[in-house]
Design a protein around this motif. Structure first.
Motif, PDB file in Angstrom:
ATOM      1  N   THR A   1      -4.932   5.460   1.523  1.00  0.00           N
ATOM      2  CA  THR A   1      -3.968   4.361   1.585  1.00  0.00           C
ATOM      3  C   THR A   1      -4.460   3.332   0.588  1.00  0.00           C
ATOM      4  O   THR A   1      -5.511   2.707   0.792  1.00  0.00           O
ATOM      5  N   THR A   2      -3.726   3.164  -0.508  1.00  0.00           N
ATOM      6  CA  THR A   2      -4.230   2.399  -1.657  1.00  0.00           C
ATOM      7  C   THR A   2      -3.268   1.275  -2.014  1.00  0.00           C
ATOM      8  O   THR A   2      -2.044   1.470  -2.040  1.00  0.00           O
ATOM      9  N   ALA A   3      -3.831   0.105  -2.308  1.00  0.00           N
ATOM     10  CA  ALA A   3      -3.010  -1.035  -2.730  1.00  0.00           C
ATOM     11  C   ALA A   3      -2.374  -0.736  -4.084  1.00  0.00           C
ATOM     12  O   ALA A   3      -3.056  -0.323  -5.022  1.00  0.00           O
ATOM     13  N   SER A   4      -1.074  -0.926  -4.167  1.00  0.00           N
ATOM     14  CA  SER A   4      -0.366  -0.725  -5.439  1.00  0.00           C
ATOM     15  C   SER A   4       0.055  -2.044  -6.073  1.00  0.00           C
ATOM     16  O   SER A   4       0.338  -2.106  -7.274  1.00  0.00           O
ATOM     17  N   LYS A   5       0.089  -3.115  -5.259  1.00  0.00           N
ATOM     18  CA  LYS A   5       0.502  -4.420  -5.794  1.00  0.00           C
ATOM     19  C   LYS A   5      -0.045  -5.524  -4.901  1.00  0.00           C
ATOM     20  O   LYS A   5      -0.068  -5.388  -3.680  1.00  0.00           O
ATOM     21  N   ILE A   6      -0.495  -6.615  -5.534  1.00  0.00           N
ATOM     22  CA  ILE A   6      -0.945  -7.811  -4.811  1.00  0.00           C
ATOM     23  C   ILE A   6      -0.128  -8.995  -5.299  1.00  0.00           C
ATOM     24  O   ILE A   6      -0.065  -9.255  -6.507  1.00  0.00           O
ATOM     25  N   GLU A   7       0.500  -9.711  -4.383  1.00  0.00           N
ATOM     26  CA  GLU A   7       1.317 -10.865  -4.727  1.00  0.00           C
ATOM     27  C   GLU A   7       0.745 -12.116  -4.071  1.00  0.00           C
ATOM     28  O   GLU A   7       0.449 -12.119  -2.872  1.00  0.00           O
ATOM     29  N   VAL A   8       0.589 -13.163  -4.860  1.00  0.00           N
ATOM     30  CA  VAL A   8       0.145 -14.457  -4.336  1.00  0.00           C
ATOM     31  C   VAL A   8       1.366 -15.227  -3.851  1.00  0.00           C
ATOM     32  O   VAL A   8       2.345 -15.391  -4.585  1.00  0.00           O
TER      33      VAL A   8
ATOM     34  N   VAL B   1      -9.256  -5.294   2.052  1.00  0.00           N
ATOM     35  CA  VAL B   1      -9.381  -3.854   1.845  1.00  0.00           C
ATOM     36  C   VAL B   1      -8.236  -3.377   0.950  1.00  0.00           C
ATOM     37  O   VAL B   1      -7.063  -3.533   1.288  1.00  0.00           O
ATOM     38  N   LEU B   2      -8.616  -2.794  -0.192  1.00  0.00           N
ATOM     39  CA  LEU B   2      -7.611  -2.329  -1.146  1.00  0.00           C
ATOM     40  C   LEU B   2      -7.436  -0.813  -1.118  1.00  0.00           C
ATOM     41  O   LEU B   2      -6.486  -0.297  -1.700  1.00  0.00           O
ATOM     42  N   GLU B   3      -8.367  -0.123  -0.450  1.00  0.00           N
ATOM     43  CA  GLU B   3      -8.188   1.327  -0.317  1.00  0.00           C
ATOM     44  C   GLU B   3      -8.920   1.827   0.921  1.00  0.00           C
ATOM     45  O   GLU B   3     -10.048   1.427   1.197  1.00  0.00           O
ATOM     46  N   MET B   4      -8.247   2.696   1.656  1.00  0.00           N
ATOM     47  CA  MET B   4      -8.839   3.370   2.814  1.00  0.00           C
ATOM     48  C   MET B   4      -8.746   4.867   2.566  1.00  0.00           C
ATOM     49  O   MET B   4      -7.672   5.377   2.231  1.00  0.00           O
TER      50      MET B   4
ATOM     51  N   TYR C   1       0.838  -1.201   0.000  1.00  0.00           N
ATOM     52  CA  TYR C   1       0.000   0.000   0.000  1.00  0.00           C
ATOM     53  C   TYR C   1       0.876   1.255   0.000  1.00  0.00           C
ATOM     54  O   TYR C   1       1.924   1.305   0.655  1.00  0.00           O
ATOM     55  N   LEU C   2       0.404   2.266  -0.725  1.00  0.00           N
ATOM     56  CA  LEU C   2       1.056   3.572  -0.723  1.00  0.00           C
ATOM     57  C   LEU C   2       0.075   4.622  -0.221  1.00  0.00           C
ATOM     58  O   LEU C   2      -1.124   4.544  -0.472  1.00  0.00           O
ATOM     59  N   ARG C   3       0.604   5.633   0.470  1.00  0.00           N
ATOM     60  CA  ARG C   3      -0.231   6.700   1.021  1.00  0.00           C
ATOM     61  C   ARG C   3      -0.156   7.941   0.139  1.00  0.00           C
ATOM     62  O   ARG C   3       0.897   8.255  -0.443  1.00  0.00           O
TER      63      ARG C   3
ATOM     64  N   ILE D   1     -14.407   7.659   7.376  1.00  0.00           N
ATOM     65  CA  ILE D   1     -13.536   6.633   6.807  1.00  0.00           C
ATOM     66  C   ILE D   1     -14.311   5.839   5.755  1.00  0.00           C
ATOM     67  O   ILE D   1     -15.425   5.380   6.012  1.00  0.00           O
ATOM     68  N   GLU D   2     -13.724   5.697   4.552  1.00  0.00           N
ATOM     69  CA  GLU D   2     -14.263   4.840   3.511  1.00  0.00           C
ATOM     70  C   GLU D   2     -13.316   3.663   3.320  1.00  0.00           C
ATOM     71  O   GLU D   2     -12.100   3.847   3.245  1.00  0.00           O
ATOM     72  N   LEU D   3     -13.862   2.477   3.255  1.00  0.00           N
ATOM     73  CA  LEU D   3     -13.074   1.266   3.024  1.00  0.00           C
ATOM     74  C   LEU D   3     -13.591   0.571   1.769  1.00  0.00           C
ATOM     75  O   LEU D   3     -14.769   0.219   1.685  1.00  0.00           O
ATOM     76  N   TRP D   4     -12.715   0.406   0.798  1.00  0.00           N
ATOM     77  CA  TRP D   4     -13.056  -0.313  -0.433  1.00  0.00           C
ATOM     78  C   TRP D   4     -12.431  -1.694  -0.350  1.00  0.00           C
ATOM     79  O   TRP D   4     -11.208  -1.825  -0.275  1.00  0.00           O
ATOM     80  N   TYR D   5     -13.284  -2.724  -0.364  1.00  0.00           N
ATOM     81  CA  TYR D   5     -12.790  -4.081  -0.126  1.00  0.00           C
ATOM     82  C   TYR D   5     -13.312  -5.036  -1.206  1.00  0.00           C
ATOM     83  O   TYR D   5     -14.358  -4.816  -1.829  1.00  0.00           O
TER      84      TYR D   5
END
Length: 560
Positions: A168-175, A157-160, A30-32, A133-137
């Motif tokens: 605070t947003t997800a920039s990368k997801i790794e399995v 949650v990919l963005e707060m 996540y990046l802010r 607060i908004e949470l996108w999940y």
């Protein structure tokens, strides 16, 4: 051909869905950002999550590059717990396990949707301490987690979003092929503490605290007793301690905090916290040890002699760190009950002194405290200095020079009151500016005294500062907010008109407050010798009643 292509697509989707169901663990970065601008040089948040546990940490922590204290959050989805783990510079660690926080989280699920990194996300909202607060999940990946402890069980949650502009947003997801070992709490058991203790220890570890005095008595006695660390002078009304300060980095914030209680004295008294400069052949310490006659004399033609108040070629006056005023009998006289009045337990004073860094950094100095009183019980004080890492503030001053201080700290040892302002000359001092100095300012503290109807305590008087006989600044110091501190003044006198003595406006002070220094720009002062004069139209004496003014001045500036 189209039939086979269609079957291939279905087969791929099924395999993809099956693969998502079999995911054992994820790593999300996540990046802010604020107002859609990503913070520069940030430490990305890492979320590691499995079906049983998630961990919120950062990139620097995983790379062993993080500054202490280090804090990580573990969420156990089976036990429904949030565990906060903090590690300190000395390698000790503490752990707080909260069994109810997850259950207390409440959200409103909305109909809004959007895609983040290609995944379908739903929106949930909540409010924390008046922050929206908004949470996108998403539930596409089957696993749960979030970049903070909030919303861990909603889904992934990919963005707060806080208050609509900080994200605070997800920039990368790794399995991940297997559940990483770091999802387990450390095998070496940290010390378990309750939540308040955890927050307190974590908070205090972020800055340096230098204790100076701890419940020390400042009172009037015939034979004050010093010990190995605390020296007492002027019949016990001055206490002194040698304090070692570490090197303080430029840009740091420095604060001084003081707690005061009456130990028997019912009156509002002048108090000061000071540092004794020892860069000249004579210092105020000589006066304390040998008597006020050992200090240089200042005369202005009014027939009086004032000891140790201005800088000379071989003497530096006291450098004042804080001017404070005790309230009327807080703590000791709290038994004086009034309906609907709940008295404070103590008076607390806290002030920033960052501008005085050059006098403290990497130095061992004498720090003193004085409360002028003639009471055998007197007052009880505790004093600390705290040093905090700086963020975006500009560099601290690199040069300072205390040039005057008329506060008669040794009143009980014969030092005269500052009545020199009854003369046109007032207070005059000579000083020298070194080469290469810029942005020279005067840090000026002033309070008027004379506690009867016509005394300067209760009559506004203009202060004028002249440099090389040219006026650079003038103002009338006055406080009209004294009634705000009524609950610190149980022993304050009450008048027939419904006012308390502690309500009355005064010449730049109130019972139970600090008097802040005023920063006065002195213009483009050239290198070399200069003079400064302070003029105040001090009121005339009436019988045995007289007025005086406690003023202190420190020149500050930057080299280069």
């Amino acid at each position: 051909m189209k039939k086979y292509y269609f079957l291939y697509i279905i087969f791929t989707v099924v395999l993809s869905a099956q693969a998502q169901k079999n995911i054992k663990a994820l790593k999300v970065t996540y990046l802010r950002s604020t107002n859609d601008k990503i913070f520069e040089k940030q430490d990305p948040i890492f979320l590691f999550t499995s079906d049983k546990v998630s961990l919120v940490t950062t990139e620097n922590i995983t790379l062993n590059k993080a500054s202490f204290p280090i804090e990580e959050t573990f969420i156990d989805f089976e036990l429904k717990t949030i565990s906060l783990l903090a590690q300190f510079k000395n390698r000790s660690s503490i752990l707080n396990v909260d069994t109810s926080a997850l259950a207390k989280q409440k959200f409103t699920i909305t109909d809004q949707t959007k895609k983040i990194l290609g995944y379908n996300c739903k929106k949930a909202t909540t409010s924390i301490n008046s922050n929206s607060i908004e949470l996108w999940y998403t539930t596409d990946l089957q696993l749960k987690g979030a970049p903070t402890a909030l919303g861990q069980e909603l889904g992934l949650v990919l963005e707060m979003v806080r208050n609509g502009n900080t994200k605070t947003t997800a920039s990368k997801i790794e399995v991940l092929k297997k559940v990483p070992a770091l999802l387990n709490l450390p095998t070496q058991s940290p010390k378990k503490v309750d939540q308040l203790t955890y927050k307190d220890l974590l908070w205090k570890s972020r800055f340096v605290t230098i204790p100076v005095f701890e419940k020390e008595i400042i009172n009037f006695v015939d034979a004050p007793k010093s010990n190995d660390s605390i020296l007492k002078f002027a019949n016990g009304t001055v206490i002194l301690k040698k304090v070692k300060f570490p090197e303080i980095k430029n840009g740091s914030d420095i604060f001084i905090d003081l707690t005061e209680q009456s130990n028997g004295d019912a009156y509002d008294r002048t108090g000061t916290i000071f540092l004794i400069p020892t860069d000249q052949s004579i210092s105020f310490l000589d006066g304390l040890q040998q008597g006020v006659k050992s200090l240089p004399i200042y005369e202005n033609g009014n027939g009086k002699k004032y000891q140790g108040v201005v800088r000379t070629e071989n003497y530096a006056p006291l450098l004042e760190l804080m001017r404070f005023f005790t309230p009327f009998g807080v703590k000791h006289f709290n038994n004086l009950e009034l309906k609907n009045k709940v008295w404070q337990d103590s008076a607390f004073y806290r002030q920033e002194i960052s501008q005085l860094l050059p006098a403290l950094s990497n130095k061992e100095v004498w720090i003193g405290a004085n409360i002028g009183n003639y009471d055998q019980g007197g007052h009880k004080i505790s004093l600390n200095v705290t040093i905090h890492p700086g963020y975006s503030r500009e560099e601290n001053n690199s040069w300072l020079l205390p040039i005057f201080n008329t506060n008669n700290v040794m009143e009980m040892a014969g030092q005269d009151y500052a009545t020199m302002f009854n003369s046109e000359k007032g207070l005059e001092v000579n000083f020298e500016i070194p080469e290469g100095l810029t942005n020279v300012q005067l840090s000026y503290i002033t309070t008027g005294h004379g506690g009867w109807g016509n005394g300067d305590e209760f009559v506004p008087k203009k202060n004028t500062i002249l440099v090389d006989e040219k006026e650079v600044f003038s103002f009338t110091p006055w406080r009209t907010d004294c009634g705000s501190y009524r609950l610190s003044n149980p022993a304050s006198g009450n008048f027939n008109n419904g006012l308390s003595s502690s309500d009355l406006s005064r010449s730049n002070w109130c019972p139970g407050t600090i008097t802040n220094p005023i920063l006065i720009d002195l213009g483009n002062l050239s290198a070399g010798k200069h003079s400064m004069r302070i003029k105040i139209p001090q009121g005339a004496s009436e019988g045995t009643s007289f007025s005086s003014w406690n003023v202190s001045g420190i020149l500050i500036g930057k080299k280069g």
